[in-house]
Design an enzyme around this catalytic site. Structure first.
Site, PDB file in Angstrom:
ATOM      1  N   PHE A 122       0.885  -1.181   0.000  1.00  0.00           N
ATOM      2  CA  PHE A 122       0.000   0.000   0.000  1.00  0.00           C
ATOM      3  C   PHE A 122       0.914   1.220   0.000  1.00  0.00           C
ATOM      4  O   PHE A 122       1.625   1.459   0.980  1.00  0.00           O
ATOM      5  CB  PHE A 122      -0.830  -0.075   1.290  1.00  0.00           C
ATOM      6  CG  PHE A 122      -1.849   0.993   1.512  1.00  0.00           C
ATOM      7  CD1 PHE A 122      -3.155   0.829   1.049  1.00  0.00           C
ATOM      8  CD2 PHE A 122      -1.539   2.142   2.226  1.00  0.00           C
ATOM      9  CE1 PHE A 122      -4.119   1.794   1.298  1.00  0.00           C
ATOM     10  CE2 PHE A 122      -2.504   3.111   2.472  1.00  0.00           C
ATOM     11  CZ  PHE A 122      -3.793   2.939   2.015  1.00  0.00           C
ATOM     12  N   GLU A 360      -0.069   4.517   9.852  1.00  0.00           N
ATOM     13  CA  GLU A 360      -1.541   4.547   9.691  1.00  0.00           C
ATOM     14  C   GLU A 360      -2.160   5.640  10.562  1.00  0.00           C
ATOM     15  O   GLU A 360      -3.196   5.435  11.196  1.00  0.00           O
ATOM     16  CB  GLU A 360      -2.157   3.170   9.945  1.00  0.00           C
ATOM     17  CG  GLU A 360      -1.767   2.189   8.854  1.00  0.00           C
ATOM     18  CD  GLU A 360      -2.517   0.886   8.869  1.00  0.00           C
ATOM     19  OE1 GLU A 360      -3.715   0.879   9.169  1.00  0.00           O
ATOM     20  OE2 GLU A 360      -1.869  -0.129   8.577  1.00  0.00           O
TER      21      GLU A 360
END
Ligand SMILES: Cc1cc2nc3c(=O)[nH]c(=O)nc-3n(C[C@H](O)[C@H](O)[C@H](O)COP(=O)(O)OP(=O)(O)OC[C@H]3O[C@@H](n4cnc5c(N)ncnc54)[C@H](O)[C@@H]3O)c2cc1C
Length: 379
Positions: A122, A360
């Site tokens: 990602f 994150e």
């Protein structure tokens, strides 16, 4: 023995309890490391695929069960940070395809992700756009029947060993509305691994460079300009699972500490009999249970059909990662000099937990998100 009483909480169904028991038996057999993180991760991804665990990271029916993701991450993290990482990245890296991809994209990538045959990544962060995602500068310029990507991504987990990357790049106006998401295969000649990055708890990590990297129109995930929505929608699911991994690390630290203080003699008695040690154990147990409640509340709320769990996921991640750091630090303290010795479990946990408070969405970002949510609800 780790405390498993939380599995009786009403957040869980029987299938969750059975899965946790099965994984607890599987994980110790596969958690060993050779010292080469790339090889270890490739081996772990294959083993997770063969064991059927990746079915939960990229489910064939497209429905991610967040309680299962959290239970798997918590359990793997208790045994091996790298096993948890390998599982989590298969989910996060393919998450945009699972949640927003076309049927053709799902067919092309997800069966191999589930089988452990393709490694996913990602790619959102850039050298000048980390917490401020909307500032990203990698460009995707429409060209012929596709796009040309130019720019850099950094701190990309699985960078160097991934078979494909979901890359977020600018196709339009500045800010969050001008971003789109694309699938880029690792063999694409315009994509280079510019640098491998070494971190305190080793795992595959790299800086990527895109130079006139040509991709077809069919590589677009979601619509043009929906990249921010794709990224946030994916993180909304996986952020809770970061809390679950932190919870697994914290539980392991508490178990290690309990083992130590019930064996070690200090001042003519077992350490566990010292009131100050008991106070530390109580705080650790409280932190662990509070994290578990927040993590599984968030997962359950999402599984029950909530479209977004922004507030719950941010609370779970913030509390579980920050308190796991405290719990692990206390465990190191209770081990004394042994606690900072290389190869001792609490020393490894001390290094493993640190990055979870940053990636994150750093803790400060989670606080902003929570504040925005509670202020919004107050109006
Ligand atoms: C081990 C590891 C793995 C990673 N894997 C991936 C990956 O697979 N894919 C990917 O895209 N990215 C990944 N990242 C990148 C990660 O998401 C970013 O590091 C993170 O978003 C922070 O961005 P930054 O490093 O640029 O820090 P910056 O954005 O420069 O922030 C620095 C610090 O400022 C503070 N801060 C931030 N915002 C605020 C605020 N509003 N108010 C006050 N303080 C604030 C925080 O403490 C933050 O840590 C990974 C990072 C690490 C360390």
């Amino acid at each position: 023995m780790p405390d498993a009483t939380f599995l009786q909480w009403p957040f869980f169904d029987r299938r969750h309890r059975e899965l946790a028991a099965r994984l607890n038996r599987w994980a110790p057999k596969h958690a060993g490391h050779s010292g080469n993180v790339d090889d270890d991760c490739r081996r772990l991804v294959k083993a997770l695929g063969k064991g059927g665990w990746l079915e939960h990271a990229a489910p064939a029916n497209g429905r991610l069960d967040v309680r299962t993701l959290c239970l798997v991450r918590e359990t793997l993290a208790r045994h091996s940070g790298l096993a948890d990482f390998s599982f989590a990245m298969q989910g996060l890296g393919s998450g945009p395809i699972t949640l927003f991809g076309t049927p053709a994209q799902r067919r092309r990538y997800l069966a191999d992700v589930r089988a452990g045959k393709k490694i996913a990544a990602f790619a959102l962060t850039e050298p000048d756009a980390g917490s401020d995602v909307a500032a990203l500068a990698t460009s995707a310029r429409a060209d012929g029947n596709g796009y040309l990507l130019n720019g850099e991504k950094t701190f990309i987990s699985n960078g160097g060993i991934a078979d494909f990357y979901v890359v977020f790049a600018r196709t339009g106006e500045p800010g969050s509305r001008g971003i789109s998401a694309f699938i880029v295969d690792a063999g694409n000649p315009g994509l280079a691994i510019a640098e491998r990055i070494e971190v305190m708890a080793p795992h595959p990590l790299a800086r990527l460079a895109f130079t006139d990297c040509r991709i077809g129109r069919d590589a677009l995930v979601g619509k043009p300009g929906e990249g921010f929505k794709v990224a946030m929608g994916t993180l909304d699911v996986f952020r809770t699972t970061v809390g679950a991994a932190a919870l697994g690390f914290a539980r392991r630290a508490l178990d290690e500490a309990l083992g130590r203080v019930t064996r070690r003699e200090l001042f003519g008695a077992r350490m566990a009999e010292l009131p100050l040690v008991q106070a530390q154990l109580a705080q650790m147990a409280l932190d662990v249970d509070a994290s578990a409640l927040l993590v599984y509340r968030s997962a359950w709320t999402r599984d029950r059909g909530a479209e977004r769990v922004t507030r719950e996921a941010s609370m779970a991640k913030l509390h579980a990662t920050e308190s796991a750091q405290r719990v692990i630090d206390t465990a190191v303290q209770l081990f004394g000099g042994l606690g900072v010795t290389s190869g001792v479990a609490v020393e490894a946990l001390y290094r493993e937990i640190r990055a979870l408070r940053i990636y994150e969405g750093a803790s400060e970002v989670q606080k902003l998100v929570i504040a925005r949510q509670v202020l919004g609800a107050h109006r």
